[in-house]
Motif scaffolding. Structure first.
Motif, PDB file in Angstrom:
ATOM      1  N   LEU A  24     -34.114  44.851  40.063  1.00  0.00           N
ATOM      2  CA  LEU A  24     -34.635  44.915  41.434  1.00  0.00           C
ATOM      3  C   LEU A  24     -35.882  44.045  41.590  1.00  0.00           C
ATOM      4  O   LEU A  24     -36.020  43.295  42.554  1.00  0.00           O
ATOM      5  CB  LEU A  24     -34.961  46.358  41.817  1.00  0.00           C
ATOM      6  N   TYR A  25     -36.795  44.173  40.640  1.00  0.00           N
ATOM      7  CA  TYR A  25     -38.032  43.389  40.700  1.00  0.00           C
ATOM      8  C   TYR A  25     -37.732  41.892  40.664  1.00  0.00           C
ATOM      9  O   TYR A  25     -38.272  41.117  41.459  1.00  0.00           O
ATOM     10  CB  TYR A  25     -38.961  43.775  39.542  1.00  0.00           C
ATOM     11  N   ASN A  26     -36.859  41.491  39.751  1.00  0.00           N
ATOM     12  CA  ASN A  26     -36.516  40.068  39.648  1.00  0.00           C
ATOM     13  C   ASN A  26     -35.856  39.554  40.920  1.00  0.00           C
ATOM     14  O   ASN A  26     -36.081  38.416  41.332  1.00  0.00           O
ATOM     15  CB  ASN A  26     -35.618  39.822  38.434  1.00  0.00           C
ATOM     16  N   SER A  27     -35.052  40.386  41.553  1.00  0.00           N
ATOM     17  CA  SER A  27     -34.421  39.986  42.815  1.00  0.00           C
ATOM     18  C   SER A  27     -35.467  39.798  43.907  1.00  0.00           C
ATOM     19  O   SER A  27     -35.391  38.845  44.695  1.00  0.00           O
ATOM     20  CB  SER A  27     -33.390  41.029  43.252  1.00  0.00           C
ATOM     21  N   LEU A  28     -36.455  40.691  43.980  1.00  0.00           N
ATOM     22  CA  LEU A  28     -37.535  40.543  44.956  1.00  0.00           C
ATOM     23  C   LEU A  28     -38.295  39.234  44.737  1.00  0.00           C
ATOM     24  O   LEU A  28     -38.589  38.505  45.690  1.00  0.00           O
ATOM     25  CB  LEU A  28     -38.507  41.725  44.864  1.00  0.00           C
ATOM     26  N   VAL A  29     -38.608  38.951  43.483  1.00  0.00           N
ATOM     27  CA  VAL A  29     -39.339  37.718  43.159  1.00  0.00           C
ATOM     28  C   VAL A  29     -38.509  36.489  43.532  1.00  0.00           C
ATOM     29  O   VAL A  29     -39.017  35.536  44.131  1.00  0.00           O
ATOM     30  CB  VAL A  29     -39.725  37.690  41.660  1.00  0.00           C
ATOM     31  N   THR A  30     -37.234  36.519  43.216  1.00  0.00           N
ATOM     32  CA  THR A  30     -36.348  35.391  43.532  1.00  0.00           C
ATOM     33  C   THR A  30     -36.282  35.153  45.029  1.00  0.00           C
ATOM     34  O   THR A  30     -36.406  34.013  45.496  1.00  0.00           O
ATOM     35  CB  THR A  30     -34.929  35.653  42.977  1.00  0.00           C
ATOM     36  N   LEU A  31     -36.112  36.215  45.792  1.00  0.00           N
ATOM     37  CA  LEU A  31     -35.993  36.077  47.242  1.00  0.00           C
ATOM     38  C   LEU A  31     -37.306  35.633  47.877  1.00  0.00           C
ATOM     39  O   LEU A  31     -37.312  34.834  48.817  1.00  0.00           O
ATOM     40  CB  LEU A  31     -35.505  37.396  47.863  1.00  0.00           C
ATOM     41  N   ARG A  32     -38.436  36.130  47.347  1.00  0.00           N
ATOM     42  CA  ARG A  32     -39.729  35.687  47.879  1.00  0.00           C
ATOM     43  C   ARG A  32     -39.945  34.205  47.574  1.00  0.00           C
ATOM     44  O   ARG A  32     -40.376  33.440  48.442  1.00  0.00           O
ATOM     45  CB  ARG A  32     -40.883  36.510  47.287  1.00  0.00           C
ATOM     46  N   ASN A  33     -39.620  33.780  46.374  1.00  0.00           N
ATOM     47  CA  ASN A  33     -39.769  32.364  46.030  1.00  0.00           C
ATOM     48  C   ASN A  33     -38.828  31.484  46.849  1.00  0.00           C
ATOM     49  O   ASN A  33     -39.158  30.352  47.184  1.00  0.00           O
ATOM     50  CB  ASN A  33     -39.550  32.149  44.534  1.00  0.00           C
ATOM     51  N   ARG A  34     -37.669  32.024  47.210  1.00  0.00           N
ATOM     52  CA  ARG A  34     -36.725  31.269  48.023  1.00  0.00           C
ATOM     53  C   ARG A  34     -37.298  31.008  49.414  1.00  0.00           C
ATOM     54  O   ARG A  34     -37.223  29.893  49.929  1.00  0.00           O
ATOM     55  CB  ARG A  34     -35.398  32.021  48.119  1.00  0.00           C
ATOM     56  N   PHE A  35     -37.920  32.027  50.040  1.00  0.00           N
ATOM     57  CA  PHE A  35     -38.458  31.748  51.377  1.00  0.00           C
ATOM     58  C   PHE A  35     -39.728  30.899  51.305  1.00  0.00           C
ATOM     59  O   PHE A  35     -40.010  30.110  52.212  1.00  0.00           O
ATOM     60  CB  PHE A  35     -38.623  33.024  52.225  1.00  0.00           C
ATOM     61  N   LYS A  36     -40.471  31.008  50.215  1.00  0.00           N
ATOM     62  CA  LYS A  36     -41.637  30.123  50.059  1.00  0.00           C
ATOM     63  C   LYS A  36     -41.190  28.675  49.891  1.00  0.00           C
ATOM     64  O   LYS A  36     -41.802  27.752  50.442  1.00  0.00           O
ATOM     65  CB  LYS A  36     -42.490  30.560  48.869  1.00  0.00           C
ATOM     66  N   ASN A  37     -40.137  28.454  49.136  1.00  0.00           N
ATOM     67  CA  ASN A  37     -39.586  27.111  48.991  1.00  0.00           C
ATOM     68  C   ASN A  37     -39.059  26.600  50.328  1.00  0.00           C
ATOM     69  O   ASN A  37     -39.243  25.435  50.677  1.00  0.00           O
ATOM     70  CB  ASN A  37     -38.463  27.101  47.949  1.00  0.00           C
ATOM     71  N   ALA A  38     -38.413  27.475  51.089  1.00  0.00           N
ATOM     72  CA  ALA A  38     -37.910  27.086  52.404  1.00  0.00           C
ATOM     73  C   ALA A  38     -39.072  26.690  53.316  1.00  0.00           C
ATOM     74  O   ALA A  38     -38.949  25.748  54.109  1.00  0.00           O
ATOM     75  CB  ALA A  38     -37.102  28.223  53.022  1.00  0.00           C
ATOM     76  N   PHE A  39     -40.202  27.377  53.191  1.00  0.00           N
ATOM     77  CA  PHE A  39     -41.357  26.996  54.008  1.00  0.00           C
ATOM     78  C   PHE A  39     -41.854  25.602  53.638  1.00  0.00           C
ATOM     79  O   PHE A  39     -42.273  24.840  54.505  1.00  0.00           O
ATOM     80  CB  PHE A  39     -42.508  27.998  53.882  1.00  0.00           C
ATOM     81  N   SER A  40     -41.788  25.266  52.365  1.00  0.00           N
ATOM     82  CA  SER A  40     -42.251  23.929  51.962  1.00  0.00           C
ATOM     83  C   SER A  40     -41.416  22.834  52.618  1.00  0.00           C
ATOM     84  O   SER A  40     -41.916  21.748  52.888  1.00  0.00           O
ATOM     85  CB  SER A  40     -42.258  23.787  50.438  1.00  0.00           C
ATOM     86  N   GLN A  41     -40.145  23.125  52.926  1.00  0.00           N
ATOM     87  CA  GLN A  41     -39.311  22.153  53.638  1.00  0.00           C
ATOM     88  C   GLN A  41     -39.775  22.005  55.090  1.00  0.00           C
ATOM     89  O   GLN A  41     -39.779  20.899  55.637  1.00  0.00           O
ATOM     90  CB  GLN A  41     -37.836  22.571  53.590  1.00  0.00           C
ATOM     91  N   ILE A  42     -40.167  23.112  55.699  1.00  0.00           N
ATOM     92  CA  ILE A  42     -40.739  23.043  57.054  1.00  0.00           C
ATOM     93  C   ILE A  42     -42.022  22.228  57.020  1.00  0.00           C
ATOM     94  O   ILE A  42     -42.274  21.391  57.888  1.00  0.00           O
ATOM     95  CB  ILE A  42     -41.038  24.454  57.602  1.00  0.00           C
ATOM     96  N   GLU A  43     -42.840  22.497  56.016  1.00  0.00           N
ATOM     97  CA  GLU A  43     -44.119  21.793  55.898  1.00  0.00           C
ATOM     98  C   GLU A  43     -43.919  20.287  55.856  1.00  0.00           C
ATOM     99  O   GLU A  43     -44.621  19.528  56.541  1.00  0.00           O
ATOM    100  CB  GLU A  43     -44.857  22.274  54.643  1.00  0.00           C
TER     101      GLU A  43
END
Length: 201
Positions: A24-43
């Motif tokens: 569960l913890y690893n899934s949370l970390v993966t999903l949070r990193n995924r949206f942070k990476n997606a934000f870098s594309q917006i940036e």
């Protein structure tokens, strides 16, 4: 004999629970990193737009003697949005910075819309090769921004849904995932979403 079996079952059960919690913890970390990476594309795309706007304003200045206020408004909105983008990029999980970015980019969109309306009064400017190239670049960039924003919002929704589900919600706060991520909605697009419905009944 019975005591040994008990301890084997207990240790096995605790191991399964521990592995499940780690998953569960690893899934949370993966999903949070995924949206942070997606934000870098917006940036990347917003920076590209912010870099194009001064060229657009500079080109328009030569033709638009009576539209200084419009050009100044675009420049000021661009500078505010660029500063806010830096703050949001430093903490893409912060609701405050994402909401503020949405407001500032919405104001920039409104200023750009006003500029585009003003440009219609200057056919010579619109026909110039430089302005046509800049308009093509801006249109392409706007399309990329829309796509990147949709990708970011999809990643945020995936994270939020997983974080809110049982049993993840029971441990999310304890492991640093206590709040939902925030969707990026540009302020001017709220007006489109909240457009009045027409009824003929």
């Amino acid at each position: 004999m019975f005591g040994a079996v008990f301890w084997v079952i207990l240790i096995g059960s605790l191991s399964v629970i521990a592995l499940y919690l780690i998953g569960l913890y690893n899934s949370l970390v993966t999903l949070r990193n995924r949206f942070k990476n997606a934000f870098s594309q917006i940036e990347v795309q917003l920076k590209r737009r912010h870099d194009l706007i001064p060229n657009l304003v500079e080109t328009a200045k030569a033709y638009m003697n009576h539209e200084r206020g419009t050009l100044v408004a675009v420049t000021e909105a661009r500078n505010v949005a660029a500063a806010c983008l830096k703050l949001a990029a430093a903490e893409p999980g912060s609701a405050r910075s994402i909401v503020q970015l949405g407001k500032d980019e919405g104001r920039l969109n409104t200023a750009m819309d006003n500029l585009n309306v003003s440009l219609e009064e200057y056919p010579d400017l619109q026909a110039s090769e430089i302005m046509m190239q800049l308009n093509d670049e801006m249109t392409s960039t706007e399309d990329r921004i829309a796509y990147a924003r949709q990708f970011f919002n999809d990643a945020v929704m995936e994270y939020n849904i997983f974080r809110q589900q049982f049993p993840t919600i029971l441990m999310a706060d304890a492991v640093g995932h206590g709040s939902d991520a925030t969707l990026l909605v540009f302020e001017d697009s709220k007006q489109i979403q909240n457009a009045p419905t027409v009824s003929f009944t």
